[in-house]
Design an enzyme around this catalytic site. Structure first.
Site: not given
Ligand code: CO
Length: 137
Positions: A8, A44, A55, A79, A129
């Protein structure tokens, strides 16, 4: 380590409901997961697109990492998340290459995944991530 997908792209937003309404109105996509992730201090939502997700992250309090990001940078990309098959091994390999790890051990993420963050100084200013998905996702 083997990266097998962009799991994502994480975007920080002030108002999750408003952002979801915009995604649906403008692009016709709706979330298939929405949950509170205490370890990241966020609510989220995951919008599926091909094999990956957008996301959206809204902070739960004013002092978590996403809240601090919003204060400094405003809304936008937070991210980039890579799917890995073995997160411990990936962290070990990154550490041995001198990467600055924000999480030296995996922590719980959304969708019953395990996640870990790598400092943006390690990769051209991009917060990465790592995501190891559970078998049922
Ligand atoms: Co994330």
């Amino acid at each position: 380590m083997r990266l097998y997908n962009i799991d994502h792209v994480g975007l920080a937003v002030f108002d999750l409901d408003a952002a979801l309404a915009d995604y649906e109105r403008l692009y016709g996509i709706r979330p298939i997961y929405r949950e509170t992730v205490v370890s990241q201090d966020v609510e989220e939502a995951m919008l599926p697109l091909g094999g990956s997700f957008v996301q959206l992250l809204q902070p739960l309090s004013s002092d978590g990492p996403v809240a601090r990001f919003l204060e400094r940078h405003g809304e936008g990309m937070h991210h980039l998340a890579f799917a890995v098959d073995d997160i411990e091994k990936a962290l070990q390999e990154l550490a041995s290459e001198g990467a600055r790890l924000i999480d030296s051990e995996p922590r719980p993420g959304g969708r019953s995944s395990r996640i870990a963050f790598v400092h943006p100084k390690t990769l051209s200013g991009t917060l990465v991530e790592l995501v190891e998905l559970s078998d049922d996702h």
